[in-house]
Write an enzyme that holds these catalytic residues in place. Structure first.
Site, PDB file in Angstrom:
ATOM      1  N   SER A 112       0.798  -1.235   0.000  1.00 37.89           N
ATOM      2  CA  SER A 112       0.000   0.000   0.000  1.00 37.89           C
ATOM      3  C   SER A 112       0.830   1.284   0.000  1.00 37.89           C
ATOM      4  CB  SER A 112      -0.940   0.024   1.201  1.00 37.89           C
ATOM      5  OG  SER A 112      -2.011  -0.862   1.003  1.00 37.89           O
TER       6      SER A 112
ATOM      7  N   TYR B  99      -4.843   3.783   8.120  1.00 41.82           N
ATOM      8  CA  TYR B  99      -6.232   3.284   8.228  1.00 41.82           C
ATOM      9  C   TYR B  99      -6.823   3.681   9.574  1.00 41.82           C
ATOM     10  CZ  TYR B  99      -3.893   0.888   4.515  1.00 41.82           C
ATOM     11  OH  TYR B  99      -3.140   0.630   3.420  1.00 41.82           O
TER      12      TYR B  99
ATOM     13  N   LYS C  37       0.561   3.492  -2.935  1.00 41.22           N
ATOM     14  CA  LYS C  37      -0.574   4.417  -3.106  1.00 41.22           C
ATOM     15  C   LYS C  37      -0.141   5.875  -3.016  1.00 41.22           C
ATOM     16  CE  LYS C  37      -3.733   0.985  -1.032  1.00 41.22           C
ATOM     17  NZ  LYS C  37      -4.400   0.575   0.237  1.00 41.22           N
TER      18      LYS C  37
ATOM     19  N   TYR D 265      -3.298  -2.158 -10.428  1.00 39.91           N
ATOM     20  CA  TYR D 265      -3.202  -1.970  -8.976  1.00 39.91           C
ATOM     21  C   TYR D 265      -2.389  -3.100  -8.317  1.00 39.91           C
ATOM     22  CZ  TYR D 265      -4.761  -2.028  -4.101  1.00 39.91           C
ATOM     23  OH  TYR D 265      -4.795  -2.080  -2.733  1.00 39.91           O
TER      24      TYR D 265
ATOM     25  N   VAL E 207       1.079  -3.797   3.779  1.00 36.88           N
ATOM     26  CA  VAL E 207       1.014  -5.117   4.432  1.00 36.88           C
ATOM     27  C   VAL E 207       2.271  -5.959   4.215  1.00 36.88           C
ATOM     28  CG1 VAL E 207      -1.495  -5.389   4.619  1.00 36.88           C
ATOM     29  CG2 VAL E 207      -0.325  -6.148   2.548  1.00 36.88           C
TER      30      VAL E 207
HETATM   31  O1  DON Z   1      -4.819  -4.624  -1.991  1.00 35.94           O
HETATM   32  C1  DON Z   1      -4.296  -5.190  -1.048  1.00 35.94           C
HETATM   33  O2  DON Z   1      -4.939  -5.764  -0.191  1.00 35.94           O
HETATM   34  C2  DON Z   1      -2.798  -5.135  -0.965  1.00 35.94           C
HETATM   35  N1  DON Z   1      -2.217  -5.153  -2.272  1.00 35.94           N
HETATM   36  C3  DON Z   1      -2.340  -3.877  -0.266  1.00 35.94           C
HETATM   37  C4  DON Z   1      -2.933  -3.699   1.092  1.00 35.94           C
HETATM   38  C5  DON Z   1      -2.045  -3.005   2.051  1.00 35.94           C
HETATM   39  O3  DON Z   1      -0.861  -2.908   1.895  1.00 35.94           O
HETATM   40  C6  DON Z   1      -2.704  -2.514   3.266  1.00 35.94           C
HETATM   41  N2  DON Z   1      -1.722  -1.928   4.141  1.00 35.94           N
HETATM   42  N3  DON Z   1      -1.463  -1.978   5.248  1.00 35.94           N
END
Ligand code: DON
Length: 310
Positions: free
Chosen positions: A67, A246, A70, A194, A264
């Protein structure tokens, strides 16, 4: 009287303090290819606007940006479509999990902010519009390479495929927003882009370097390149501060007091406005999905360096 510690001394002290914490938290396993990462990894890298660097541990080991990407697609989308983006995505904390769908129905398919998954999917749609997914992915990758000053950064195809095979929630968010007319491109193309942006592999050292323009009003302080307007840089920092972790964004502001964005994969990019950019990596996550030891390291770094903006 003791002299003020140097940046290198502070980073070394933070790193040493984190040693007993290595391995804490839970590695993300909802993306199968991420679950294999060694939970005991820990890296920390700081780069200042003057170009001074300090590192600890696994600062040169690549990990999945997830993430944190982003932030970079938001930068690209703002330069591409400007304020028109804000008709399609808000800038309020969601107070919900990163992949939550609950607010989208009541709020007519307009995500709360660009850093939750729904908002980031809209941002990726804006970056993709008018070209093929492979062109947009190459553009995102090349932008990151230029910012990080490193040509080795690339998409991890295995992680991207793993995300595509298991990303049912993201597809749900995409189709739901398409139903409200808030995606221009085909959902499959937006999600393919994405997943690949999230699967970019980067080191702490490269990530800190790549984020440095945000510490310097949108202009890379080391090569003078204007990456974002000062207004956009200010706004991206504001959104990182309020939404970058978040439903733990308030806690991150409380403990660290700096704009930050987690992923993540266990990475966190943090901006010290006017001073520096920091990247930390420790794969174990807390219950909200943010790096547990990474957050602790940033809390200590911010305290020791006196970097909280508050
Ligand atoms: O879309 C997703 O779920 C992952 N590619 C990215 C989510 C993420 O990194 C949330 N962060 N803490």
């Amino acid at each position: 009287m003791a002299s003020t510690p140097t940046l290198a001394e502070i980073v070394a002290a933070v790193g040493r303090e984190m040693e007993p914490h290595r391995g804490e938290g839970h590695v993300a396993d909802y993306i199968p290819a991420l679950a294999r990462v060694d939970a005991r990894r820990f890296g920390l890298a700081v780069i200042t606007c003057e170009g001074e660097t300090a590192e600890y541990g696994d600062a040169w080991v690549p990990f999945s940006i997830q993430s944190i990407s982003k932030v970079f697609t938001l930068t690209m989308a703002l330069e591409r479509v400007g304020d028109a983006l804000w008709t399609r995505v808000g800038r309020e904390p969601s107070g919900s999990r990163f992949n939550s769908i609950v607010q989208l129905e009541a709020e007519h398919g307009v995500p709360r902010n660009p850093l939750i998954n729904a908002g980031a999917i809209v941002v990726t749609d804006a970056v993709l519009a008018g070209r093929r997914p492979d062109e947009a992915v190459a553009d995102i990758r090349d932008s990151l390479r230029a910012l990080a000053d490193n040509e080795a950064i690339d998409v991890d195809k295995e992680v991207a495929q793993s995300e595509a095979a298991t990303g049912f929630r993201n597809f749900s968010l995409g189709y739901f927003m398409r139903g409200f007319g808030n995606l221009q491109c085909p959902v499959e193309d937006v999600l393919s882009t994405y997943f690949q942006q999230c699967s970019l592999r980067i080191t702490c050292r490269q990530l800190a370097r790549a984020g440095l323009f945000l510490a310097s009003a949108g202009t890379d302080p080391l090569n003078g390149r204007a990456v974002a307007t000062p207004e956009h840089a200010r706004r991206i920092n504001a959104i990182m501060m309020t939404c970058g972790h978040y439903d733990a964004s308030g806690d991150f502001a409380f403990k660290v007091g700096l704009p930050g964005k987690s992923g993540v994969g266990g990475g966190i990019l943090t901006i010290v406005p006017g001073k520096a950019a920091v990247a930390v990596w420790s794969p174990g996550l807390n219950e909200v999905g943010n790096s547990q030891v990474g957050t602790l390291a940033l809390e200590r770094l911010s305290q020791m360096a006196g970097w909280s903006v508050f």
